[in-house]
Design an enzyme around this catalytic site. Structure first.
Site, PDB file in Angstrom:
ATOM      1  N   ASN A  38      43.778  31.939  42.588  1.00  0.00           N
ATOM      2  CA  ASN A  38      42.932  32.944  43.234  1.00  0.00           C
ATOM      3  C   ASN A  38      41.891  33.378  42.206  1.00  0.00           C
ATOM      4  O   ASN A  38      42.208  34.103  41.269  1.00  0.00           O
ATOM      5  CB  ASN A  38      43.800  34.132  43.680  1.00  0.00           C
ATOM      6  CG  ASN A  38      42.970  35.273  44.235  1.00  0.00           C
ATOM      7  OD1 ASN A  38      41.765  35.137  44.458  1.00  0.00           O
ATOM      8  ND2 ASN A  38      43.611  36.409  44.461  1.00  0.00           N
ATOM      9  N   LYS A  47      39.420  35.269  42.600  1.00  0.00           N
ATOM     10  CA  LYS A  47      38.913  36.634  42.851  1.00  0.00           C
ATOM     11  C   LYS A  47      37.380  36.637  42.766  1.00  0.00           C
ATOM     12  O   LYS A  47      36.765  35.652  43.156  1.00  0.00           O
ATOM     13  CB  LYS A  47      39.593  37.622  41.887  1.00  0.00           C
ATOM     14  CG  LYS A  47      41.129  37.499  41.953  1.00  0.00           C
ATOM     15  CD  LYS A  47      41.869  38.610  41.272  1.00  0.00           C
ATOM     16  CE  LYS A  47      43.378  38.384  41.412  1.00  0.00           C
ATOM     17  NZ  LYS A  47      44.185  39.437  40.826  1.00  0.00           N
ATOM     18  N   HIS A 106      45.869  40.544  50.309  1.00  0.00           N
ATOM     19  CA  HIS A 106      46.062  40.707  48.860  1.00  0.00           C
ATOM     20  C   HIS A 106      46.094  42.201  48.524  1.00  0.00           C
ATOM     21  O   HIS A 106      45.401  42.995  49.156  1.00  0.00           O
ATOM     22  CB  HIS A 106      44.930  40.005  48.102  1.00  0.00           C
ATOM     23  CG  HIS A 106      45.202  39.905  46.640  1.00  0.00           C
ATOM     24  ND1 HIS A 106      45.003  40.964  45.779  1.00  0.00           N
ATOM     25  CD2 HIS A 106      45.685  38.886  45.888  1.00  0.00           C
ATOM     26  CE1 HIS A 106      45.361  40.598  44.560  1.00  0.00           C
ATOM     27  NE2 HIS A 106      45.780  39.340  44.592  1.00  0.00           N
ATOM     28  N   GLU A 133      44.734  43.843  46.308  1.00  0.00           N
ATOM     29  CA  GLU A 133      43.413  44.419  46.009  1.00  0.00           C
ATOM     30  C   GLU A 133      42.669  44.747  47.296  1.00  0.00           C
ATOM     31  O   GLU A 133      41.947  45.741  47.374  1.00  0.00           O
ATOM     32  CB  GLU A 133      42.619  43.446  45.112  1.00  0.00           C
ATOM     33  CG  GLU A 133      43.203  43.425  43.696  1.00  0.00           C
ATOM     34  CD  GLU A 133      43.076  42.112  42.964  1.00  0.00           C
ATOM     35  OE1 GLU A 133      42.260  41.255  43.365  1.00  0.00           O
ATOM     36  OE2 GLU A 133      43.820  41.913  41.973  1.00  0.00           O
ATOM     37  N   GLU A 168      53.708  39.534  45.343  1.00  0.00           N
ATOM     38  CA  GLU A 168      52.943  39.935  44.165  1.00  0.00           C
ATOM     39  C   GLU A 168      53.194  41.420  43.876  1.00  0.00           C
ATOM     40  O   GLU A 168      52.547  42.284  44.478  1.00  0.00           O
ATOM     41  CB  GLU A 168      51.444  39.716  44.398  1.00  0.00           C
ATOM     42  CG  GLU A 168      51.061  38.280  44.625  1.00  0.00           C
ATOM     43  CD  GLU A 168      49.610  38.014  44.225  1.00  0.00           C
ATOM     44  OE1 GLU A 168      49.395  37.068  43.453  1.00  0.00           O
ATOM     45  OE2 GLU A 168      48.711  38.754  44.656  1.00  0.00           O
ATOM     46  N   GLY A 170      47.498  41.278  36.799  1.00  0.00           N
ATOM     47  CA  GLY A 170      46.458  41.503  35.803  1.00  0.00           C
ATOM     48  C   GLY A 170      46.894  42.415  34.664  1.00  0.00           C
ATOM     49  O   GLY A 170      46.072  42.856  33.865  1.00  0.00           O
ATOM     50  N   SER A 213      50.665  37.898  36.727  1.00  0.00           N
ATOM     51  CA  SER A 213      50.740  37.512  35.311  1.00  0.00           C
ATOM     52  C   SER A 213      51.554  36.238  35.075  1.00  0.00           C
ATOM     53  O   SER A 213      52.283  36.142  34.085  1.00  0.00           O
ATOM     54  CB  SER A 213      51.266  38.676  34.463  1.00  0.00           C
ATOM     55  OG  SER A 213      50.377  39.791  34.557  1.00  0.00           O
TER      56      SER A 213
HETATM   57  P1  13P Z   1      47.124  37.706  37.685  1.00  0.00           P
HETATM   58  O1  13P Z   1      47.696  36.313  37.593  1.00  0.00           O
HETATM   59  O2  13P Z   1      45.809  37.857  36.982  1.00  0.00           O
HETATM   60  O3  13P Z   1      48.119  38.749  37.335  1.00  0.00           O
HETATM   61  O4  13P Z   1      46.755  37.928  39.243  1.00  0.00           O
HETATM   62  C1  13P Z   1      47.701  37.667  40.205  1.00  0.00           C
HETATM   63  C2  13P Z   1      47.034  37.736  41.535  1.00  0.00           C
HETATM   64  O5  13P Z   1      46.658  38.794  41.998  1.00  0.00           O
HETATM   65  C3  13P Z   1      46.835  36.473  42.263  1.00  0.00           C
HETATM   66  O6  13P Z   1      46.459  36.724  43.580  1.00  0.00           O
END
Ligand code: 13P
Length: 255
Positions: free
Chosen positions: A14, A16, A100, A102, A171, A177, A217
């Site tokens: 992803n 983003k 997601h 976010e 997640e 992150g 992560s």
């Molecule tokens: P990270 O791998 O940067 O923690 O992000 C995970 C994520 O949100 C994938 O959709």
């Protein structure tokens, strides 16, 4: 249900809101160079909308598949700034990430909205990757099970026989992150819970065949331990998917 793992691992990157066109093409080309012949796991690249066409052209007819990061639930109409499922199909997308954390947190997406999007994606023959996960506050308040159960039940309600086509991504928001990964045991516990909720929505066979990714992560150093858990069927990778070396190493850990 956890006795035998016969599900094909699926690793999705992803990206983003990262990678302008030229960077996206370069990253996809590097990944393709390493993974064009790789068939041990399904590999999906999810660039921003603006790079979908270009990345699709780079990966061409290799086994690497294209995914989007979001879509609208309506098929067309006056929805300024939105993208429909059919538009994604036009660009040869196979997958779409929905719900997601976010999007839930910053764009107020509710389980009801996610459910509409899931139905629209399935109707357009896209495979939805549906994200669920608790916040740190919810985990510390011992609410993980209730939150994840509610998100799965509501986001995936009313799909009938189509439920089996969905990929779920667990997640934990506190792991995204942050560099804090759930331990393989913590993740496995929630994955087993998700599979039991899927069984209650459908049946044991359907739930047993569905893939549940872990995200938060994931790195080359922790990927194999996570993917080795009985109910973890791959990963949804953020930061480590922005660089070819780390993404490829994570994919290769999935064998
Ligand atoms: P990270 O791998 O940067 O923690 O992000 C995970 C994520 O949100 C994938 O959709």
């Amino acid at each position: 249900m956890t006795a035998m793992k016969y599900r094909k691992t699926i690793i999705a990157g992803n990206w983003k809101m990262n990678k302008a066109l030229a960077e996206a093409e370069a990253l996809a080309s590097e990944i393709k160079r390493e993974l064009a012949e790789f068939r041990e796991a399904d590999v999906v690249l999810c660039p921003p909308f603006t790079a979908l066409k270009a990345v699709g052209e780079v990966i061409g007819d290799t086994p690497i598949k294209l995914g989007a990061q979001n879509m609208h639930w309506e098929s067309d109409g006056a929805y300024t700034g939105e993208i429909s499922a059919a538009m994604l199909r036009d660009l040869y997308c196979h997958y779409v990430i929905l719900g997601h954390s976010e999007r839930r947190a910053y764009f107020r997406e509710t389980d009801t909205i996610v459910n509409r999007k899931v139905k629209a994606a399935l109707a357009a023959n896209l495979v939805p990757i549906v994200c669920v996960g608790e916040t740190l506050e919810e985990r510390e308040g011992d609410e993980t099970e209730a939150v994840v159960r509610r998100q799965v039940e509501r986001s995936l309600q009313g799909l009938g026989g189509e439920l089996g086509r969905v990929v779920v991504a667990y997640e934990p928001v506190w792991a995204i992150g942050t560099g804090k990964t759930a331990t393989p045991e913590q993740a496995q516990d929630v994955h087993a819970l998700i599979r039991s909720v899927l069984a209650s929505l459908a049946d044991d066979d359907t739930a047993g065949a569905m893939r549940i990714q872990y995200g938060g992560s994931v790195k080359p150093t922790n990927a194999a331990d996570l993917f080795g858990q009985p109910d973890i069927d791959g990963g949804l990778i953020g930061g480590a998917a922005l660089e070819a070396r780390s993404f490829v190493d994570i994919v290769k850990a999935a064998k």
